[in-house]
Design a protein around this motif. Structure first.
Motif, PDB file in Angstrom:
ATOM      1  N   UNK A   1       0.826  -1.221   0.000  1.00 41.04           N
ATOM      2  CA  UNK A   1       0.000   0.000   0.000  1.00 41.04           C
ATOM      3  C   UNK A   1       0.853   1.262   0.000  1.00 41.04           C
ATOM      4  N   UNK A   2       0.233   2.354  -0.421  1.00 42.05           N
ATOM      5  CA  UNK A   2       0.957   3.608  -0.582  1.00 42.05           C
ATOM      6  C   UNK A   2       1.665   4.082   0.669  1.00 42.05           C
ATOM      7  N   UNK A   3       1.087   3.831   1.844  1.00 41.07           N
ATOM      8  CA  UNK A   3       1.688   4.330   3.079  1.00 41.07           C
ATOM      9  C   UNK A   3       3.011   3.637   3.401  1.00 41.07           C
ATOM     10  N   UNK A   4       3.284   2.493   2.750  1.00 43.39           N
ATOM     11  CA  UNK A   4       4.521   1.759   2.998  1.00 43.39           C
ATOM     12  C   UNK A   4       5.526   1.895   1.856  1.00 43.39           C
ATOM     13  N   UNK A   5       5.201   2.656   0.859  1.00 47.05           N
ATOM     14  CA  UNK A   5       6.092   2.817  -0.284  1.00 47.05           C
ATOM     15  C   UNK A   5       7.041   4.006  -0.067  1.00 47.05           C
ATOM     16  N   UNK A   6       8.144   4.035  -0.797  1.00 51.40           N
ATOM     17  CA  UNK A   6       8.586   3.115  -1.830  1.00 51.40           C
ATOM     18  C   UNK A   6       8.986   1.768  -1.226  1.00 51.40           C
ATOM     19  N   UNK A   7       8.813   0.706  -2.022  1.00 52.12           N
ATOM     20  CA  UNK A   7       9.153  -0.634  -1.567  1.00 52.12           C
ATOM     21  C   UNK A   7       9.981  -1.325  -2.635  1.00 52.12           C
ATOM     22  N   UNK A   8      10.953  -2.105  -2.174  1.00 51.36           N
ATOM     23  CA  UNK A   8      11.814  -2.865  -3.066  1.00 51.36           C
ATOM     24  C   UNK A   8      11.864  -4.317  -2.585  1.00 51.36           C
ATOM     25  N   UNK A   9      11.783  -5.252  -3.518  1.00 52.99           N
ATOM     26  CA  UNK A   9      11.851  -6.664  -3.166  1.00 52.99           C
ATOM     27  C   UNK A   9      12.984  -7.347  -3.908  1.00 52.99           C
TER      28      UNK A   9
ATOM     29  N   UNK B   1       9.994  -3.274  -7.686  1.00 52.87           N
ATOM     30  CA  UNK B   1       9.967  -1.908  -7.168  1.00 52.87           C
ATOM     31  C   UNK B   1       8.539  -1.395  -7.234  1.00 52.87           C
ATOM     32  N   UNK B   2       8.064  -0.867  -6.111  1.00 51.43           N
ATOM     33  CA  UNK B   2       6.734  -0.266  -6.030  1.00 51.43           C
ATOM     34  C   UNK B   2       6.922   1.170  -5.550  1.00 51.43           C
ATOM     35  N   UNK B   3       6.912   2.129  -6.478  1.00 50.21           N
ATOM     36  CA  UNK B   3       7.182   3.519  -6.126  1.00 50.21           C
ATOM     37  C   UNK B   3       5.989   4.186  -5.458  1.00 50.21           C
TER      38      UNK B   3
END
Length: 212
Positions: free
Chosen positions: A71-79, A91-93
């Motif tokens: 979800x947006x509140x935890x982004x940016x996210x990288x796996x 990558x989820x910007x």
């Protein structure tokens, strides 16, 4: 390479998120994979702590975590994951309309395109990691172009290039000895809800003849 799981997979894999431990824990409980949550410098990491609790064919932990929306509140996210011998970087910007993008790298071949998966560019990874600059961009491009022979080493090198914490966790069995870490089990309601929706989709596809 489809990220819809067809067989069991284990470590290595992890997801780095910008949210705090409490927010990541709530997100973990709403999924189907038990996760070890670990606070890191500027990030919160989530590592699979067991196989997916969902019914087959969704019972492989790494593909399920790699494909899961953050979800947006935890982004940016990288796996960072090894799936079927390939290195997969997600990558989820940030941004309301931002979509997840993927790097799929195969030993002896380098980066490959996978149908249905939007391709992440080096600058997408840099932006999410907050690691700007031409030197890092050049190093990342050279790394991804290298054929190499080991997916795990590629992922670890990418994390070093992006100046990300947690590279030493790749491939490590999640244990209670990791400082500040704890395991979050999926909520039973989340698992049953996922299984119900998955079975409905499978039945609909069969009815429409889409799996023939």
């Amino acid at each position: 390479m489809a990220l819809s799981p067809r067989r069991r997979a284990g470590l290595p894999g992890l997801c780095l998120m910008r949210g705090g431990v409490d927010s990541v824990s709530k997100w973990a409980a709403s999924g189907v994979v038990p996760l070890r949550v670990i606070p890191l410098d500027g990030w919160t990491a989530a590592l699979p702590a067991g196989e997916s609790r969902a019914a087959a064919p969704y019972d492989a932990c790494l593909p399920m975590l790699a494909a899961r929306r953050v979800p947006g509140r935890l982004r940016a996210a990288l796996g960072f994951f090894v799936i079927d011998g390939k290195a997969v970087i997600t990558v989820q910007p940030r941004g309301l309309r931002a979509q997840a993008r993927f790097v799929v790298w195969e030993p002896e071949s380098g980066v490959m395109r996978s149908p249905g998966l939007p391709v992440a560019r080096p600058q997408d990874l840099q932006r999410a990691a907050r690691r700007p600059g031409p030197r890092a961009a050049r190093a990342l491009r050279d790394l991804l172009r290298s054929p190499g022979d080991d997916a795990r080493s590629l992922l670890a090198a990418a994390m070093v290039t992006l100046d990300l914490p947690g590279g030493e966790l790749l491939g490590a069995a999640p244990s209670a000895g990791i400082a500040g870490s704890f395991v979050v089990e999926p909520a039973p309601r989340a698992v049953s809800g996922f299984d119900s929706a998955a079975q409905d989709e499978i039945a609909l596809r069969a009815e429409l003849g889409l799996d023939r």
